[in-house]
Design a protein around this motif. Structure first.
Motif, PDB file in Angstrom:
ATOM      1  N   LEU A  72       0.835  -1.205   0.000  1.00  0.00           N
ATOM      2  CA  LEU A  72       0.000   0.000   0.000  1.00  0.00           C
ATOM      3  C   LEU A  72       0.866   1.250   0.000  1.00  0.00           C
ATOM      4  O   LEU A  72       0.564   2.232  -0.692  1.00  0.00           O
ATOM      5  N   GLN A  73       1.956   1.215   0.729  1.00  0.00           N
ATOM      6  CA  GLN A  73       2.892   2.346   0.738  1.00  0.00           C
ATOM      7  C   GLN A  73       3.421   2.629  -0.665  1.00  0.00           C
ATOM      8  O   GLN A  73       3.481   3.785  -1.112  1.00  0.00           O
ATOM      9  N   ASN A  74       3.786   1.580  -1.394  1.00  0.00           N
ATOM     10  CA  ASN A  74       4.293   1.745  -2.764  1.00  0.00           C
ATOM     11  C   ASN A  74       3.228   2.294  -3.698  1.00  0.00           C
ATOM     12  O   ASN A  74       3.507   3.153  -4.548  1.00  0.00           O
ATOM     13  N   LEU A  75       1.981   1.809  -3.557  1.00  0.00           N
ATOM     14  CA  LEU A  75       0.890   2.307  -4.393  1.00  0.00           C
ATOM     15  C   LEU A  75       0.683   3.806  -4.179  1.00  0.00           C
ATOM     16  O   LEU A  75       0.451   4.558  -5.130  1.00  0.00           O
ATOM     17  N   LEU A  76       0.777   4.227  -2.934  1.00  0.00           N
ATOM     18  CA  LEU A  76       0.610   5.642  -2.623  1.00  0.00           C
ATOM     19  C   LEU A  76       1.772   6.467  -3.167  1.00  0.00           C
ATOM     20  O   LEU A  76       1.567   7.553  -3.717  1.00  0.00           O
ATOM     21  N   GLU A  77       2.981   5.956  -3.034  1.00  0.00           N
ATOM     22  CA  GLU A  77       4.143   6.687  -3.539  1.00  0.00           C
ATOM     23  C   GLU A  77       4.120   6.810  -5.058  1.00  0.00           C
ATOM     24  O   GLU A  77       4.583   7.809  -5.620  1.00  0.00           O
ATOM     25  N   GLU A  78       3.550   5.802  -5.737  1.00  0.00           N
ATOM     26  CA  GLU A  78       3.443   5.853  -7.198  1.00  0.00           C
ATOM     27  C   GLU A  78       2.325   6.773  -7.667  1.00  0.00           C
ATOM     28  O   GLU A  78       2.190   7.044  -8.862  1.00  0.00           O
ATOM     29  N   GLU A  79       1.500   7.251  -6.712  1.00  0.00           N
ATOM     30  CA  GLU A  79       0.381   8.171  -6.993  1.00  0.00           C
ATOM     31  C   GLU A  79      -0.633   7.558  -7.958  1.00  0.00           C
ATOM     32  O   GLU A  79      -1.198   8.239  -8.817  1.00  0.00           O
ATOM     33  N   LYS A  80      -0.854   6.239  -7.786  1.00  0.00           N
ATOM     34  CA  LYS A  80      -1.818   5.537  -8.632  1.00  0.00           C
ATOM     35  C   LYS A  80      -2.734   4.660  -7.793  1.00  0.00           C
ATOM     36  O   LYS A  80      -3.009   3.509  -8.119  1.00  0.00           O
ATOM     37  N   CYS A  81      -3.195   5.234  -6.692  1.00  0.00           N
ATOM     38  CA  CYS A  81      -4.016   4.468  -5.754  1.00  0.00           C
ATOM     39  C   CYS A  81      -5.484   4.866  -5.910  1.00  0.00           C
ATOM     40  O   CYS A  81      -5.953   5.828  -5.293  1.00  0.00           O
ATOM     41  N   PHE A  82      -6.202   4.131  -6.750  1.00  0.00           N
ATOM     42  CA  PHE A  82      -7.617   4.432  -6.980  1.00  0.00           C
ATOM     43  C   PHE A  82      -8.454   3.753  -5.899  1.00  0.00           C
ATOM     44  O   PHE A  82      -8.336   2.554  -5.670  1.00  0.00           O
ATOM     45  N   LYS A  83      -9.309   4.544  -5.244  1.00  0.00           N
ATOM     46  CA  LYS A  83     -10.198   3.988  -4.221  1.00  0.00           C
ATOM     47  C   LYS A  83     -11.644   4.063  -4.689  1.00  0.00           C
ATOM     48  O   LYS A  83     -12.131   5.123  -5.073  1.00  0.00           O
ATOM     49  N   MET A  84     -12.318   2.925  -4.638  1.00  0.00           N
ATOM     50  CA  MET A  84     -13.742   2.855  -4.935  1.00  0.00           C
ATOM     51  C   MET A  84     -14.520   2.976  -3.627  1.00  0.00           C
ATOM     52  O   MET A  84     -14.346   2.169  -2.713  1.00  0.00           O
TER      53      MET A  84
END
Length: 387
Positions: free
Chosen positions: A13-25
């Protein structure tokens, strides 16, 4: 596959956030229609959502897990590579926060105008209830005592959006209850059911009580990110900054801030709808995620000319922000045009609306073409906000 709740999942989850590609439904903090949530989880897992935000309700979480599992089973047939398994985020809220309230219609005061029925987005208000007003009066329901058998609004379907109250011609007919949760007992059970992270809807003025709830959430779930949803309707910029600063210390920097522009205002796909979400993120960025570089340049004799420029800190040193509240397919585009960094986009109303015709179809589970059409709509939305 990594075990849910493990340190590896935190790092993912940390990596997803750092990549700025964390889509939340956002399935809906107050949405307790478990079968419907299962369908949303199925489609948006296929589409690439990495967080599914659901009600802090054990049955809802179990159904979301079933939807995710079903998506993985179907992905081979559909030739879809889902990749990272989505995180289930269970939402709870402070008294007064609209995300976790439930509507109550007083039958003794209702005018029977039917104006509230068509504006309800989840059909929580029965279409024929005004024909049965006399029956509801006889049942003697009471706002102070919850009893679904005596009430008009279907609690499991109500998401607390406030549209019924806004259109009602009198301001004393419709009121709202806080959907109270005993967090100390409930949250561990939610984690057993599949929740890996929690979100506290904390856009209320009571700071001390809010921080006590936040501390409890982080004590129960210390090994992953937890999220705090905040907007500027009840909090000024200074209060907002102070709350985030204290919450960040309590969470030991394992925090996500959901910057809620204008809560539950989605549905339209335009820049104006998502503007306040970007503005809220901008306030947070300038306080926590940017630094001012000052440079002095001497041009001949006399005092040096000083110039200042704000620059973003590296993502790993910043507080992650997800945009929400009026978000749509244009949210990421507007944020980029305005130079406002965010780690992902959280979409509720708009994301649900674009696939509603498919998930409500009677043949949803038996006709693969219906699922394909829903997937195509959802994946386009996810991809637009992950560019």
């Amino acid at each position: 596959m990594y075990q849910l709740g493990s340190i590896e999942r935190y790092k993912i989850l940390q990596n997803l956030l750092e990549e700025e590609k964390c889509f939340k439904m956002i399935c809906g903090a107050g949405n307790e229609d478990a079968p419907y949530v299962k369908k949303l989880a199925l489609i948006y897992t296929l589409a690439g959502a990495k967080i599914l935000d659901v009600s802090c309700n054990i049955e809802v979480i179990k159904h979301a897990m079933e939807g995710i599992d079903m998506a993985y089973k179907m992905s081979t047939k559909l030739n879809i590579d889902i990749g990272v398994r989505p995180f289930i985020m269970a939402s709870v809220g402070m008294p007064g926060d609209h995300h976790v309230r439930k509507s109550y219609i007083d039958p003794t005061l209702c005018l029977g105008c039917d104006m509230c029925i068509p504006v309800c987005p989840t059909e929580a208000i029965p279409k024929d209830f005004t024909d049965n007003l006399d029956l509801f009066k006889v049942l003697e329901g009471d706002f102070k005592i919850e009893d679904q058998s005596k009430e008009i609004v279907i609690k499991e379907l109500c998401i607390g959006c406030g549209k019924c109250g806004n259109i009602c011609p009198k301001n004393d007919i419709i009121s709202y209850r806080h959907n109270a949760k005993e967090l100390k007992e409930l949250l561990p059970k939610c984690m057993e059911a599949g929740a890996e992270t929690f979100e506290l809807h904390a856009a209320v003025g009571e700071h001390k009580v809010t921080m006590e709830e936040w501390k409890l959430i982080n004590e129960i779930n210390p090994n992953n990110f937890n999220s705090m949803c905040l907007d500027r309707l009840n909090l000024g910029n200074l209060q907002l900054e102070h709350r985030i600063e204290e919450a960040n210390k309590i969470s030991k920097k394992k925090i996500i801030i959901q910057a809620d522009g204008y809560p539950m205002s989605g549905g339209e796909n335009n820049f104006n709808s998502t503007l306040q979400a970007v503005a809220c993120a901008d306030v947070i960025n300038k306080k926590f995620n940017m630094r001012v570089n000052r440079k002095g340049k001497k041009e001949g004799p006399g005092k040096a000319k000083v110039s200042s420029k704000r620059t973003y800190r590296p993502s790993i040193l910043s507080i992650p922000i997800l945009l929400s509240g009026g978000t749509n397919a244009l949210s990421k585009q507007l944020a980029e045009q305005a130079g406002v960094r965010c780690n992902g986009i959280a979409i509720g109303t708009y994301a649900r609306d674009i696939i509603e015709d498919f998930v409500s179809h009677k043949d949803f589970y038996t006709d693969i073409n219906i699922i394909k059409k829903a997937y195509n709509k959802a994946s386009e939305l996810v991809n637009n906000n992950n560019k």
